[in-house]
Design a protein around this motif. Structure first.
Motif, mmCIF file in Angstrom:
data_model
loop_
_atom_site.group_PDB
_atom_site.id
_atom_site.type_symbol
_atom_site.label_atom_id
_atom_site.label_comp_id
_atom_site.label_asym_id
_atom_site.label_seq_id
_atom_site.Cartn_x
_atom_site.Cartn_y
_atom_site.Cartn_z
ATOM 1 N N ARG A 387 0.917 -1.377 -0.032
ATOM 2 C CA ARG A 387 0.060 -0.013 -0.026
ATOM 3 C C ARG A 387 0.833 1.361 0.205
ATOM 4 N NH1 ARG A 387 -2.249 3.813 3.310
ATOM 5 N NH2 ARG A 387 -0.879 2.852 5.129
ATOM 6 N N LEU A 388 1.974 1.421 0.831
ATOM 7 C CA LEU A 388 2.641 2.492 0.877
ATOM 8 C C LEU A 388 3.628 2.668 -0.520
ATOM 9 C CD1 LEU A 388 4.257 2.256 4.353
ATOM 10 C CD2 LEU A 388 2.647 3.956 3.477
ATOM 11 N N GLU A 389 3.739 1.470 -1.072
ATOM 12 C CA GLU A 389 4.780 1.547 -2.253
ATOM 13 C C GLU A 389 3.746 1.997 -3.339
ATOM 14 O OE1 GLU A 389 5.763 -2.218 -3.824
ATOM 15 O OE2 GLU A 389 7.518 -1.159 -4.904
ATOM 16 N N ARG A 390 2.671 1.550 -3.266
ATOM 17 C CA ARG A 390 1.435 2.211 -4.225
ATOM 18 C C ARG A 390 1.295 3.911 -4.243
ATOM 19 N NH1 ARG A 390 -0.965 2.496 -9.016
ATOM 20 N NH2 ARG A 390 -3.070 3.136 -8.987
ATOM 21 N N GLU A 462 -8.533 7.259 -0.519
ATOM 22 C CA GLU A 462 -9.195 6.085 -0.313
ATOM 23 C C GLU A 462 -8.141 4.953 0.466
ATOM 24 O OE1 GLU A 462 -12.526 6.018 -4.017
ATOM 25 O OE2 GLU A 462 -10.760 4.647 -4.078
ATOM 26 N N LEU A 463 -6.759 5.352 0.028
ATOM 27 C CA LEU A 463 -5.698 4.233 0.447
ATOM 28 C C LEU A 463 -5.092 5.092 1.739
ATOM 29 C CD1 LEU A 463 -3.748 3.412 -2.805
ATOM 30 C CD2 LEU A 463 -5.389 2.234 -1.529
ATOM 31 N N ASP A 464 -5.780 5.732 2.125
ATOM 32 C CA ASP A 464 -5.601 6.504 3.513
ATOM 33 C C ASP A 464 -3.947 7.095 3.617
ATOM 34 O OD1 ASP A 464 -5.322 5.419 6.852
ATOM 35 O OD2 ASP A 464 -6.045 7.468 6.345
ATOM 36 N N TYR A 465 -3.889 7.843 2.588
ATOM 37 C CA TYR A 465 -2.325 8.499 2.349
ATOM 38 C C TYR A 465 -2.181 9.521 3.479
ATOM 39 C CZ TYR A 465 1.761 10.949 0.293
ATOM 40 O OH TYR A 465 2.793 11.499 0.113
ATOM 41 N N TYR A 466 -0.783 9.469 4.306
ATOM 42 C CA TYR A 466 -0.736 10.135 5.487
ATOM 43 C C TYR A 466 -0.622 11.618 5.135
ATOM 44 C CZ TYR A 466 4.061 11.401 4.226
ATOM 45 O OH TYR A 466 5.072 11.847 3.705
ATOM 46 N N ASP A 467 -0.361 12.136 3.840
ATOM 47 C CA ASP A 467 -0.235 13.726 3.596
ATOM 48 C C ASP A 467 -1.656 13.908 2.799
ATOM 49 O OD1 ASP A 467 2.068 15.777 1.893
ATOM 50 O OD2 ASP A 467 0.646 16.217 3.938
ATOM 51 N N SER A 468 -2.607 13.363 2.894
ATOM 52 C CA SER A 468 -3.795 13.559 2.214
ATOM 53 C C SER A 468 -4.336 15.157 2.180
ATOM 54 C CB SER A 468 -5.087 12.596 2.394
ATOM 55 O OG SER A 468 -4.555 11.325 2.303
ATOM 56 N N PRO A 469 -4.315 15.630 3.350
ATOM 57 C CA PRO A 469 -4.806 17.092 3.437
ATOM 58 C C PRO A 469 -4.131 18.054 2.517
ATOM 59 C CG PRO A 469 -4.359 16.137 5.901
ATOM 60 C CD PRO A 469 -3.919 15.036 4.695
ATOM 61 N N SER A 470 -2.697 17.952 2.358
ATOM 62 C CA SER A 470 -2.139 18.697 1.463
ATOM 63 C C SER A 470 -2.326 18.477 -0.091
ATOM 64 C CB SER A 470 -0.611 18.860 1.574
ATOM 65 O OG SER A 470 0.018 17.438 1.519
ATOM 66 N N VAL A 471 -2.507 17.083 -0.156
ATOM 67 C CA VAL A 471 -2.843 16.892 -1.567
ATOM 68 C C VAL A 471 -4.312 17.143 -1.834
ATOM 69 C CG1 VAL A 471 -3.740 14.867 -2.836
ATOM 70 C CG2 VAL A 471 -1.476 14.737 -1.736
ATOM 71 N N ASN A 472 -5.402 17.124 -0.847
ATOM 72 C CA ASN A 472 -6.709 17.784 -1.136
ATOM 73 C C ASN A 472 -6.652 19.049 -1.146
ATOM 74 O OD1 ASN A 472 -7.803 15.135 -0.971
ATOM 75 N ND2 ASN A 472 -7.963 15.365 1.355
ATOM 76 N N ALA A 473 -5.851 19.911 -0.616
ATOM 77 C CA ALA A 473 -5.910 21.434 -0.603
ATOM 78 C C ALA A 473 -5.282 21.877 -2.082
ATOM 79 C CB ALA A 473 -4.930 21.772 0.366
ATOM 80 N N ARG A 474 -4.098 21.118 -2.586
ATOM 81 C CA ARG A 474 -3.744 21.554 -3.813
ATOM 82 C C ARG A 474 -4.523 20.998 -4.900
ATOM 83 N NH1 ARG A 474 2.337 19.523 -5.874
ATOM 84 N NH2 ARG A 474 2.630 21.113 -7.499
ATOM 85 N N CYS A 475 -5.445 19.823 -4.925
ATOM 86 C CA CYS A 475 -6.356 19.317 -5.913
ATOM 87 C C CYS A 475 -7.554 20.364 -5.907
ATOM 88 C CB CYS A 475 -6.727 17.978 -5.536
ATOM 89 S SG CYS A 475 -8.012 17.416 -6.780
#
Length: 913
Positions: A387-390, A462-475
């Motif tokens: 999962r982390l590799e993905r 969906e894969l519970d990425y640890y830095d999802s907040p920054s990804v969501n903000a940029r998206c």
């Protein structure tokens, strides 16, 4: 015959000792002269004579022959009465020949030395006679001669303060040992309480005087010689002490009774120690399992690949370092439990029931829970790493696409908000309109990238990425900007369309350039993005697929170059027209921001990225080839080790079931198997190393073998456990056979009967088989080649008993089944079958025998006193009995009386002992 040979060896050892002592210490020689002279006279006086000088009086051989006749009770050859030297030598030789015929090998002692009056040889000869006729026959608890005499002294003096007999020299210097021996058998002769350890002269003289006066033991030693010598002569002490042994041999009956009690109590104490050891080992193992399972059940993931790799390394350490010792402890625990139960059965004791929660089954269940958690933990670790590799791959892809898109959208908002069309000329308005149409085309072309960015962000969530907040903000910023661009584009388009009617002239070439340059530019950006895109593969086939796709892309480059040349040709034509007609175009294409320089720069970038992509694919192909080598390397070993383990398991099973040779032969064969198995461990370790390389390379499958490292580990642990259990079963059968006096033929007969009725693989009998076994035991064993399970069901066992001559009612058979099958499983193991047959055919200690022994110690009383126990038993076992015996409640009792009858019954019944 073996006992006779052992005696001869004892004499050789004693004679070798005498040879080494030929140069006697003068003090020792003096003690030996006095002691040996007194010993000889104690026997010669029975014939009405004595000696004065030991080396002179035996020179003619006459008194020597007389001494041998007295102590042996046999007649020797007629002596020579002449006075000549030859007559004396003849008489001494007759005596020496008689000694030799008694199994004594005389070393360096000849008749000439005795006739010549050699003192040392004469003393050596007398010591040999004393060993043969006074010490050899002493036997105490399976030890004889010197060791038996020493054990007898230790047993008799054990209850006495300040007496510690460890040898036949300095242990006797204080005289308390001699006094204790006399007081133990004749307490009325010595007031032992008044003796003092610091007064050895008084103690020694008291013992010597009492022994001579009341026990008819001549005074063989002088107190002054013993006290004045640093180390008294051992032979003199042994000779004198042996006289006490023979004088008190009449007390052997009480000693035998005490020995029986000691033996029974020793069995009980040993069993209690084994129970305590089992409880402690079980508690420690269960506590370790209790602490380990929560660690294995912890499923809190880490945010980084490095942290998860550390978790995997910690798990490998657990598998390699922490678990194997616990596997050995679990196996040892089961072996200890089986051995304890066997010993309890052999000594007619109740079966051992561990504390609640500490049964072997409880430990097995806890162990199963541990292995379940362990298997789930490993699967979770591998899934988390995948999962982390993905996630890392998706996050990098998201950043690349977002960066490219943000680079493209930079300044677009400002451009769309410009009011340049308000003051532009007609041609400029036309150019702005066409430019806007080209932008709309470009905007539509970028729609897919925005959707891809949003899809990647959604997958990261969906894969519970640890830095999802920054990804969501940029998206969200990208999507908001995209919506704004759409709205602004629509607004500008409407404004330009309103002024379109005023615009008639348009530069078609610029428009064509813009329309063709935009998709080509977008294609180059897409190509650059694909060429820089990271990839992750797990097989050679996957990298070969990527390589094929890359080759297809390279095949399209010539056509793309033609398109680039065509677009550049349009721009060249525009330049030619501008130059030819001197058109003022303000220096730039009004319909697009894409320039020939941009196209050439991006085209050059694409050409640079192609060989870089080639290199990356080549390197990945080499890595996958190495992974394939690791797979094949692991599979080649696993495909050998797996079947080897299975074969060894089957061979061990056949050895434990089939009858080939004696139990000792089977045990030897099994131990050789165990040694071979242990020697196989380096191959397992090598396979573990290959498996670690596979895991470090992140290889998750192997099509070349069906064996995983987990299969091999479980099989190896089962193999070690099976060989240890099987060896323990054979040892218990040997223990049962020897303890119950079962011969090898009887054991073979029991095994043959058992195997005959265990005909099929299920361990049960069909109707026809059951009917056949009831007829008789006269069957042909050679035709029974079916596999044995090692178990009988209840009907098989009953049939076996009937065929062997037991006339069983249903009630009697139910009683027997309750003994051989206490868990009511309906099956009878071979061990239970042997236990039952051994109880039917062998004699064992019983409660009545122990009660009779206690009655001897109590002087035929119905109770026994603590002081009697302390006098007759070793201190630890005497205190053991006193602590556990109930007070005697009979009318004939006295204060302090103990009930040995209830105590004896409890030893063989249900009790807390």
């Amino acid at each position: 015959m073996d006992h006779y040979d052992g005696e001869t060896n004892d004499y050789r050892q004693q004679e070798d000792d005498w040879d080494r002592d030929l140069l006697l210490d003068p003090a020792w020689e003096k003690q030996q002269r006095k002691t040996f002279t007194a010993w000889c006279n104690s026997h010669l006086r029975k014939a009405g004579t004595q000696i004065e000088n030991i080396e002179e009086d035996f020179r003619d051989g006459l008194k020597l022959m007389l001494l041998l006749e007295v102590i042996s009770g046999e007649r020797l050859e007629k002596p020579e009465r002449g006075k000549m030297r030859v007559h004396k030598i003849s008489n001494v030789n007759k005596a020496l020949n008689f000694i030799t015929r008694k199994g004594v090998k005389l070393v360096s002692i000849g008749a000439e030395e005795i006739v010549d009056g050699n003192a040392k040889m004469t003393l050596g000869m007398i010591w040999t006679i004393i060993l043969r006729f006074a010490i050899q026959d002493i036997s105490v608890e399976e030890t004889s001669a010197k060791e038996g005499l020493l054990l007898w002294c230790q047993r008799k003096t054990a209850p006495y303060k300040n007496v510690n007999i460890q040898n036949f020299h300095i242990s006797w210097k204080d005289g308390l040992g001699f006094c204790a021996l006399i007081h133990r058998h004749r307490p009325e002769l010595i007031d032992y309480g008044k003796l003092r350890k610091d007064d050895p002269m008084t103690n020694l003289n008291t013992a010597f005087d009492v022994a001579e006066r009341y026990l008819d033991i001549p005074r063989m030693l002088d107190a002054e010689d013993i006290v004045g010598t640093a180390r008294p002569d051992e032979k003199a002490i042994m000779t004198y002490v042996s006289s006490f042994y023979h004088a008190f041999s009449g007390a052997q009956k009480a000693e035998t009774a005490a020995n029986r009690i000691c033996k029974v109590l020793a069995v009980n104490q040993d069993n209690e120690r084994l129970m305590e050891d089992y409880e402690k080992l079980a508690s420690d193992l269960l506590e370790w399992i209790r602490r380990t399972i929560p660690w294995l059940e912890n499923r809190v993931p880490e945010n980084t690949m490095a942290a998860m790799q550390q978790k995997l390394e910690d798990f490998r350490d657990y598998r390699r370092l922490h678990k194997p010792p616990k596997v050995q402890e679990k196996c040892q625990l089961e072996i200890n439990f089986n051995t304890l139960q066997t010993k309890l059965r052999l000594s007619n004791r109740p079966a051992f029931m561990p504390s609640e929660g500490k049964m072997v089954s409880d430990i097995s269940n806890a162990w199963s829970g541990l292995e379940g958690a362990e298997k789930g933990y490993e699967e979770w670790l591998l899934n988390e790493i995948r999962r982390l590799e993905r996630l890392d791959h998706l996050a990098e892809k998201f950043r690349q696409k977002a960066t490219i898109h943000e680079g493209w959208t930079a300044g677009k908002e400002d451009m769309l908000q410009q009011k340049d069309f308000e003051t532009a000329s007609l041609s400029e308005i036309k150019a702005l309109l066409k430019k806007h149409e080209a932008f709309e085309s470009d905007l539509a072309a970028h729609q897919d990238r925005v959707e891809q960015i949003a899809a990647i962000a959604q997958e990261l969530n969906e894969l519970d990425y640890y830095d999802s907040p920054s990804v969501n903000a940029r998206c969200q910023r990208i999507c908001d900007l995209w919506d704004s661009l759409g709205a602004l584009t629509q607004k500008r388009s409407e404004a330009l369309q309103r002024t379109e009617k005023l615009l008639e002239t348009i530069d078609q070439l610029y428009l064509e350039f813009a329309k063709r340059a935009a998709p080509f530019n977008n294609w180059m950006e897409g190509a650059m993005e694909d060429l820089q895109d990271t990839f992750i593969v797990h097989t050679i086939e996957e990298i070969q697929g990527l390589t094929a796709a890359h080759e297809q892309f390279k095949a399209t480059l010539p056509e793309a170059d033609k398109e680039r040349q065509a677009i550049l040709g349009i721009h060249n034509e525009i330049t030619k027209i501008v130059q030819t007609y001197h058109v003022n175009m303000a220096g730039t294409n009004p319909y697009t921001t894409i320039t020939p320089q941009t196209i050439n720069a991006k085209w050059e970038k694409v050409r640079q990225l192609v060989p870089q992509r080639d290199q990356a694919l080549v390197e990945e192909h080499a890595r996958q080839q190495n992974n394939e080598r690791l797979r094949r390397q692991f599979a080649s070993q696993a495909n050998v080790i797996g079947p080897w383990i299975q074969t060894k398991m089957e061979e061990i099973g056949r050895i434990s079931i089939e009858m080939h040779g004696t139990l000792e032969t089977q045990l030897t064969q099994l131990r050789q198997y165990e040694k071979n198995i242990v020697n196989y461990k380096p191959k397992i370790d090598q396979l573990e190393g290959d498996h670690q390389l596979i895991q470090e390379a992140l290889i998750f499958d192997n099509r070349h073998t069906n064996y995983t490292m987990e299969h091999i580990r479980v099989g190896w642990e089962q193999l070690l456990t099976t060989i240890a259990r099987t060896i323990n079963e054979i040892e218990n059968q040997i223990l049962t056979r020897d303890a119950k006096g079962i011969s090898q033929d009887q054991m073979n007969e029991f095994r043959a009967s058992f195997n005959h009725f265990d005909r099929d693989h299920s361990g049960t009998l069909g109707a026809e088989e059951f009917k056949a076994c009831l007829i008789s035991l006269g069957f042909d064993m050679a035709n029974d080649t079916q596999k044995r399970t090692g178990l009988m069901d209840a009907d098989d066992f009953k049939t076996c008993l009937i065929s062997m001559g037991y006339n069983l009612s249903e009630a009697e058979f139910s009683r027997i089944m309750s003994v051989v099958d206490p868990n009511r499983l309906g099956l009878v193991t071979f061990q239970a079958f042997i236990d039952f047959m051994s109880r039917e055919t062998a004699d064992t200690d019983t409660a009545d025998q122990v009660m009779a022994s206690f009655k001897v110690l109590a002087g035929d009383k119905n109770y026994i006193l603590p002081e009697e126990l302390r006098r007759e038993l070793p201190p630890d076992q005497a205190e053991y009995c006193i602590a556990r015996m109930a007070p005697y409640s009979g009318r004939d009792g006295v204060p302090g009386a103990l009930d040995y009858m209830s105590f004896s019954t409890a030893l063989y019944g249900e009790s807390d002992l």
